[in-house]
Design a protein around this motif. Structure first.
Motif, mmCIF file in Angstrom:
data_model
loop_
_atom_site.group_PDB
_atom_site.id
_atom_site.type_symbol
_atom_site.label_atom_id
_atom_site.label_comp_id
_atom_site.label_asym_id
_atom_site.label_seq_id
_atom_site.Cartn_x
_atom_site.Cartn_y
_atom_site.Cartn_z
ATOM 1 N N PRO A 128 -1.709 4.609 5.855
ATOM 2 C CA PRO A 128 -1.174 3.239 5.841
ATOM 3 C C PRO A 128 -1.590 2.438 4.602
ATOM 4 O O PRO A 128 -0.766 1.727 4.025
ATOM 5 N N LEU A 129 -2.860 2.548 4.203
ATOM 6 C CA LEU A 129 -3.320 1.774 3.051
ATOM 7 C C LEU A 129 -2.619 2.216 1.774
ATOM 8 O O LEU A 129 -2.240 1.382 0.934
ATOM 9 N N THR A 130 -2.422 3.523 1.634
ATOM 10 C CA THR A 130 -1.707 4.029 0.462
ATOM 11 C C THR A 130 -0.268 3.531 0.443
ATOM 12 O O THR A 130 0.250 3.122 -0.602
ATOM 13 N N LEU A 131 0.389 3.547 1.589
ATOM 14 C CA LEU A 131 1.779 3.086 1.667
ATOM 15 C C LEU A 131 1.884 1.592 1.367
ATOM 16 O O LEU A 131 2.805 1.151 0.662
ATOM 17 N N ALA A 135 3.883 -0.227 -1.826
ATOM 18 C CA ALA A 135 4.837 -1.335 -1.690
ATOM 19 C C ALA A 135 4.416 -2.523 -2.548
ATOM 20 O O ALA A 135 5.250 -3.152 -3.220
ATOM 21 N N LEU A 136 3.121 -2.845 -2.548
ATOM 22 C CA LEU A 136 2.633 -3.966 -3.359
ATOM 23 C C LEU A 136 2.829 -3.706 -4.845
ATOM 24 O O LEU A 136 3.237 -4.596 -5.604
ATOM 25 N N LEU A 291 -1.694 -5.224 -9.566
ATOM 26 C CA LEU A 291 -3.068 -4.730 -9.613
ATOM 27 C C LEU A 291 -3.653 -4.578 -8.213
ATOM 28 O O LEU A 291 -4.411 -3.639 -7.942
ATOM 29 N N ALA A 292 -3.288 -5.495 -7.308
ATOM 30 C CA ALA A 292 -3.738 -5.371 -5.923
ATOM 31 C C ALA A 292 -3.177 -4.097 -5.294
ATOM 32 O O ALA A 292 -3.871 -3.380 -4.558
ATOM 33 N N GLY A 293 -1.922 -3.802 -5.589
ATOM 34 C CA GLY A 293 -1.312 -2.583 -5.071
ATOM 35 C C GLY A 293 -1.972 -1.336 -5.612
ATOM 36 O O GLY A 293 -2.221 -0.367 -4.880
ATOM 37 N N ALA A 299 -7.870 3.120 -3.238
ATOM 38 C CA ALA A 299 -8.715 3.210 -2.046
ATOM 39 C C ALA A 299 -8.077 4.084 -0.970
ATOM 40 O O ALA A 299 -8.743 4.910 -0.332
ATOM 41 N N GLY A 300 -6.778 3.906 -0.765
ATOM 42 C CA GLY A 300 -6.085 4.685 0.250
ATOM 43 C C GLY A 300 -6.052 6.161 -0.056
ATOM 44 O O GLY A 300 -6.149 7.003 0.844
ATOM 45 N N SER A 301 -5.939 6.506 -1.329
ATOM 46 C CA SER A 301 -5.924 7.912 -1.712
ATOM 47 C C SER A 301 -7.255 8.575 -1.378
ATOM 48 O O SER A 301 -7.295 9.726 -0.934
ATOM 49 N N GLY A 302 -8.344 7.827 -1.588
ATOM 50 C CA GLY A 302 -9.655 8.370 -1.236
ATOM 51 C C GLY A 302 -9.766 8.623 0.261
ATOM 52 O O GLY A 302 -10.294 9.647 0.697
ATOM 53 N N ARG A 303 -9.254 7.689 1.059
ATOM 54 C CA ARG A 303 -9.280 7.865 2.517
ATOM 55 C C ARG A 303 -8.406 9.044 2.943
ATOM 56 O O ARG A 303 -8.771 9.815 3.829
ATOM 57 N N ASP A 304 -7.231 9.159 2.310
ATOM 58 C CA ASP A 304 -6.327 10.258 2.660
ATOM 59 C C ASP A 304 -6.979 11.606 2.362
ATOM 60 O O ASP A 304 -6.873 12.558 3.150
#
Length: 318
Positions: A128-131, A135-136, A291-293, A299-304
């Motif tokens: 979810p965070l990566t997605l 989008a951002l 930049l926020a995206g 961060a999301g890639s690390g979690r994935d």
């Protein structure tokens, strides 16, 4: 294997440096184009000389292991044809039919293609965070470029723009997934392939070739033609491509491609500093969102990756 935080931090810094150097190309190429150079001619010289600049260092890095180039000829060919020549030629063709903003938006859809490629190859949906980060980042890019409505765009320009997106995706994937060869050797060979391919296209009449030696207007003064060309060769090509390759290896194609979106932010900043083109509040807002995206994708890639590693780890019996 998931990169350690320190490794990812270094990769992120290198990726940002690469984006900043790539972003200088517009400010330094404009004087050459305005003095009569054709886009293809500028790209040929840029890629060809960058390849030659890197060649001695590439030879040292190979240490006589020339067979590595033969073994890696397929990714080198893909990198040169698509990541070097095709992206730039397709983009320049796109802007002959559609507005620059639309062409850039289509080209940067390449980052979405990277995500789809990794998803299809690994069969793992991004978290979810990566997605949300994706989008951002795309939304921020749209705000910065402010593209016109695609409904009335010339389909020829749209096709060229999508071809540029494909080339961008190949650039990130081949950079991230080509191991066993020194970055300097891979980039030098790849840029050489791209320059030769584009030269052949020019000699056969597929793209116009116009060179010039007239002085150029640059940052409020007059300079010899080779001054902006030197920057394009050393900074916007040789250093930018090498650091981009290293960053993609460290971060992986998904994160590296989204960090590459910051090139647009850097391009706005360079235009402000070097050309006096002050960005407006909307562009600054778009840059913040982008930049926020990028941060969310990082961060999301690390979690994935951590989740994937846990799924693959054998369960330990209590």
């Amino acid at each position: 294997m998931t990169p350690q935080p320190g490794v990812r931090a270094v990769g992120l810094a290198v990726a940002l440096a690469s984006a900043a150097m790539f972003a200088t190309s517009g400010s330094f190429a404009r004087p050459l184009l305005e003095s009569g150079w054709s886009p293809a001619a500028a790209v040929i010289v840029r890629l060809g000389l960058a390849s030659l600049v890197l060649a001695p260092l590439a030879a040292l890095a190979l240490r006589g292991r020339w067979h590595v180039l033969r073994e890696k000829w397929r990714p080198i060919l893909m990198y040169g044809l698509f990541g070097g020549a095709a992206v730039q030629v397709a983009y320049f063709n796109a802007i002959t039919y559609i507005e620059v903003g639309i062409a850039l938006m289509l080209e940067y859809l390449g980052v979405v293609l990277v995500v789809l490629y990794v998803w299809a190859r690994t069969l793992r949906r991004p978290g979810p965070l990566t997605l949300v980060g994706m989008a951002l980042a795309v939304a921020g890019l749209a705000v910065i470029l402010n593209p016109a409505d695609l409904a009335g765009a010339d389909l020829r320009g749209v096709a060229w723009g999508l071809f540029a997106a494909t080339g961008m995706a190949v650039y990130y994937v081949t950079s991230a997934e080509t191991s066993g060869i020194p970055p300097l050797a891979f980039v030098s060979a790849g840029l050489g392939v791209g320059a030769v391919a584009l030269l052949v296209a020019g000699l056969t009449g597929l793209v116009p070739l116009r060179f010039g030696t007239a002085d150029v207007r640059l940052f409020g003064g007059t300079y010899p033609w080779w001054v902006p060309l030197l920057e394009l060769v050393v900074v916007a090509a040789a250093l930018a491509y090498v650091t981009g390759f290293i960053a993609a290896r460290r971060l992986g194609p998904t994160v590296a491609s989204f960090v590459g979106l910051t090139e647009v932010v850097f391009a706005v900043a360079w235009a402000w500093l070097l050309l006096g083109e002050l960005p407006g509040p909307v562009q600054l807002l778009g840059g913040t969102v982008l930049l926020a995206g990028v941060a969310a994708v990082q961060a999301g890639s690390g979690r994935d990756a951590e989740r994937a590693r846990e799924e693959l780890s054998p369960a330990v019996a209590p």
